[in-house]
Enzyme design. Structure first.
Site, PDB file in Angstrom:
ATOM      1  N   TYR A  75       0.796  -1.224   0.000  1.00 24.90           N
ATOM      2  CA  TYR A  75       0.000   0.000   0.000  1.00 24.90           C
ATOM      3  C   TYR A  75       0.834   1.282   0.000  1.00 24.90           C
ATOM      4  O   TYR A  75       0.728   2.110  -0.901  1.00 24.90           O
ATOM      5  CB  TYR A  75      -0.948   0.008   1.213  1.00 24.90           C
ATOM      6  N   PRO A  88     -11.512  -0.144  -1.961  1.00 24.49           N
ATOM      7  CA  PRO A  88     -12.696  -0.870  -2.424  1.00 24.49           C
ATOM      8  C   PRO A  88     -13.970  -0.072  -2.157  1.00 24.49           C
ATOM      9  O   PRO A  88     -14.009   0.814  -1.294  1.00 24.49           O
ATOM     10  CB  PRO A  88     -12.683  -2.163  -1.601  1.00 24.49           C
ATOM     11  N   HIS A 329      -7.903   0.912   2.295  1.00 27.92           N
ATOM     12  CA  HIS A 329      -7.648  -0.513   2.480  1.00 27.92           C
ATOM     13  C   HIS A 329      -6.445  -0.833   3.370  1.00 27.92           C
ATOM     14  O   HIS A 329      -6.309  -1.960   3.842  1.00 27.92           O
ATOM     15  CB  HIS A 329      -7.429  -1.141   1.098  1.00 27.92           C
ATOM     16  N   SER A 451      -6.011 -15.131   4.097  1.00 32.93           N
ATOM     17  CA  SER A 451      -5.831 -14.558   5.432  1.00 32.93           C
ATOM     18  C   SER A 451      -4.769 -15.300   6.235  1.00 32.93           C
ATOM     19  O   SER A 451      -4.726 -16.530   6.262  1.00 32.93           O
ATOM     20  CB  SER A 451      -7.161 -14.594   6.188  1.00 32.93           C
ATOM     21  N   SER A 550     -10.698 -11.864  -4.984  1.00 31.02           N
ATOM     22  CA  SER A 550     -10.925 -12.132  -3.564  1.00 31.02           C
ATOM     23  C   SER A 550     -12.346 -12.597  -3.351  1.00 31.02           C
ATOM     24  O   SER A 550     -13.274 -12.142  -4.028  1.00 31.02           O
ATOM     25  CB  SER A 550     -10.631 -10.899  -2.701  1.00 31.02           C
ATOM     26  N   GLN A 551     -12.490 -13.538  -2.416  1.00 27.03           N
ATOM     27  CA  GLN A 551     -13.815 -13.975  -1.999  1.00 27.03           C
ATOM     28  C   GLN A 551     -14.263 -13.102  -0.836  1.00 27.03           C
ATOM     29  O   GLN A 551     -13.540 -12.956   0.149  1.00 27.03           O
ATOM     30  CB  GLN A 551     -13.788 -15.441  -1.562  1.00 27.03           C
TER      31      GLN A 551
END
Length: 615
Positions: A75, A88, A329, A451, A550-551
């Site tokens: 980031y 997002p 984010h 994760s 991503s889920q």
């Protein structure tokens, strides 16, 4: 209370390098792969062991050896503008607002709920989440939840940094309305305001301002980070501006009271062909339109000036009932925010009463003295106005280039996938691989966030979905292939097993990307030459994530999306529901190679074909 968690491990060097070669083989030519093998072996035999030893010592000394490096790499070092590229957007179930009072009451309920959650955090009473699979019951790190209301991403050179406001105990939120910003007190000297009292504060704001700000300072936060960093320093040179910026940076969160986006500007062409989501509309706006509003606000003519993109949480409440959020984010992953919204919608029916005029009263119907909201003022010399105009041009160009589509696949959902004894996440990752291959004829580097919250200060590592097993299966699904259904099934299950293995390695701290990043950064910190592997074309290809995925599963009918992370790639988030799957797909119109519409169509065809084969 958060139990003491294990530290993120430093994976075995040889295993990481072998896994790296396995991950890149499907996306390289034979000649490129041979060179990557050579460079990997050189790293293992030369610099690798010393760097690995240094990482091991670092791991022993720090809570999380990778976190700071990862945060900067992921980031803070990124100079691109936050909207679309990093922040997002999330679309929540639309509301019905017959009047502005209904909009403000919903906003007041939301503010109350978030402040209640903040109180739980302050008391350190947030229940610790537990892993649901792969060593189920293992406690997860909750640190990122505690950063949601106490973080601000400060633009800076050479890199951004996080400002921690946890020790300041602010007494306000910020409300954005008509591209103006208002400090909205949410406490008196004795107590926090109730929902009716917050409603009254919001009502004062909308009654006080009828005109849009002609010099919307907030739009500067949409600029490239070095540009905004420079403009922020100039603004801080004026005491009025400095005070206004301080109010914004130290608030708990921002509530953006928006005007609607017009349907003809932002609706998806996919919907105009009546291929899907016919019932998921608000007035003339489809869900793609709603996602545009959450990602970037719609541009300088609409709501982008009604944002301050550096703040972690911005709740967007449009007067037509479209609601959601834009979030910065770097402080936290999306799933924690989504869970919070799920709980809010589960409790939204509980509200406090306000009287017919919206006046603030106590239990004896006597007026209460509450600090009034204050509009933040700005000193805007000619060079600031020029910077605002330039920011308007930049963000409008970026928005014009965004090829966005929210797509609901409604032929089946996770119930069918689970009947096939496959993880929905693994299944959908393979579907994305098949869709990309069918459209573009090759595999590409794919990022899926995995994760690592089983470890202290854990965030994510990269689950790489391009495997030789997946490539073998994808090729068997092509029209000219002579494999019968049983052979296709066999290859599919091999791909599932490999994808599952990669996923488990990541969540158990054995991923390759964070480890490789650490080796590279360790060499820099030691003042050594960077190993040749990291400067080679093959490593650049391996980290050019043409599929960023991503889920993001939820209980409520909400979804989250983001832009592609490379100019010739796709962003693809997905939310598997029981009988449907919500996709948010994005690419850039400036690239002639990609098309979100065609990718969505390919994805639909792939999902239908997979079901046919599995049945």
């Amino acid at each position: 209370m958060q139990p003491d968690l294990p530290k993120l491990p430093v994976p075995d060097l040889d295993k990481t390098l072998q896994r790296y070669l396995e991950a890149i083989q499907p996306i390289l030519t034979p000649v490129q792969y041979e060179r990557a093998e050579k460079l990997t072996h050189e790293l293992a035999e030369n610099e690798g062991p010393e760097l690995q030893n240094e990482l091991t010592e670092r791991q022993m000394k720090m809570q999380n050896w990778a976190y700071e490096w990862w945060l900067n790499d992921m980031y803070m070092n990124n100079p691109l503008s936050l909207p679309i590229n990093s922040n997002p957007g999330g679309v929540w179930p639309p509301q019905h607002f017959p009047s502005v009072d209904d909009q403000l009451l919903f906003a007041a309920k939301l503010v109350t709920y978030m402040l209640d959650f903040k109180d739980i955090l302050d008391r350190r009473e947030l229940p610790v989440e537990k892993a649901a699979s792969r060593e189920p019951g293992q406690p997860l790190c909750m640190a990122q939840h505690y950063r949601l209301f106490t973080s601000y991403r400060v633009p800076s050179i050479p890199r951004d940094f996080r400002r921690d406001t946890s020790q300041l105990s602010p007494d306000h939120i910020i409300v954005a309305y008509k591209k103006h910003f208002f400090t909205c007190p949410i406490k008196t000297a004795e107590r926090r305001l109730t929902t009716p009292e917050i409603y009254g504060q919001l009502k004062k704001i909308v009654l006080s301002e009828t005109c849009n700000n002609e010099t919307p300072i907030g739009i500067l936060t949409s600029q490239k980070r070095p540009v905004w960093a420079d403009e922020r320093i100039k603004l801080l040179g004026d005491d009025v501006n400095k005070q206004s910026i301080e109010e914004i940076e130290t608030c708990y969160f921002i509530v953006c009271l928006d005007d609607p986006l017009p349907g003809q500007h932002f609706n998806s062409p996919y919907n105009q062909k009546k291929r899907n989501v016919g019932r998921h509309w608000t007035n003339d706006r489809d869900e793609t339109n709603m996602m545009h509003q959450m990602l970037h606000g719609g541009g300088s003519s609409f709501n982008t000036g009604n944002r301050w993109f550096d703040k972690t949480l911005q709740f967007v409440i449009s007067s037509d009932g479209v609601v959601g959020l834009c979030y910065e984010h770097s402080s936290a992953e999306g799933i924690g925010v989504l869970n919070l919204v799920d709980e809010f919608y589960g409790n939204i029916g509980t509200s406090e009463k306000h009287n017919a005029n919206g006046d603030v009263v106590d239990s004896e119907n006597k007026p209460i003295d509450i600090p009034a909201p204050i509009k933040l003022e700005w000193t805007t010399p000619p060079d600031t106005k020029s910077a605002v105009r330039e920011a308007c041009t930049e963000i409008d160009g970026l928005i014009d280039s965004l090829d966005l589509m929210v797509y609901r696949f409604e032929n089946y959902g996770k119930d069918f996938i689970k009947k096939c004894k496959v993880s929905p996440d693994v299944y959908l990752q393979l579907a994305l691989q098949l869709a990309y291959f069918n459209l573009h004829g090759k595999m590409v580097a794919t990022y899926e966030s995995g994760s690592t919250r089983r470890y202290k200060l854990g965030r994510v590592d990269c689950i790489r979905s391009t495997t030789m097993e997946a490539l073998d299966w994808v090729k068997s699904m092509q029209p000219g292939c002579t494999d019968d259904s049983m052979e296709k099934m066999r290859k599919f299950h091999h791909a599932v097993e490999k994808q599952t293995t990669v996923m488990v390695e990541n969540i158990l701290g054995e991923g390759i990307d964070v480890h490789l990043m650490g080796l590279r950064q360790q060499s820099i910190d030691m003042g050594k030459d960077i190993p040749k592997l990291f400067d080679d074309e093959t490593f650049q290809i391996a980290n050019h994530f043409s599929l960023s995925t991503s889920q993001l599963p939820t209980k409520q009918d909400q979804f989250m999306g983001y832009g592609a992370v490379v100019q010739d790639g796709y962003g693809a988030s997905y939310n598997p529901q029981n009988s449907s799957i919500i996709f948010c797909l994005a690419s850039f119109r400036t690239c002639s190679y990609t098309s979100t519409l065609k990718f969505g169509q390919s994805l639909q065809q792939s999902l239908e074909l997979m079901k046919k084969v599995l049945e």
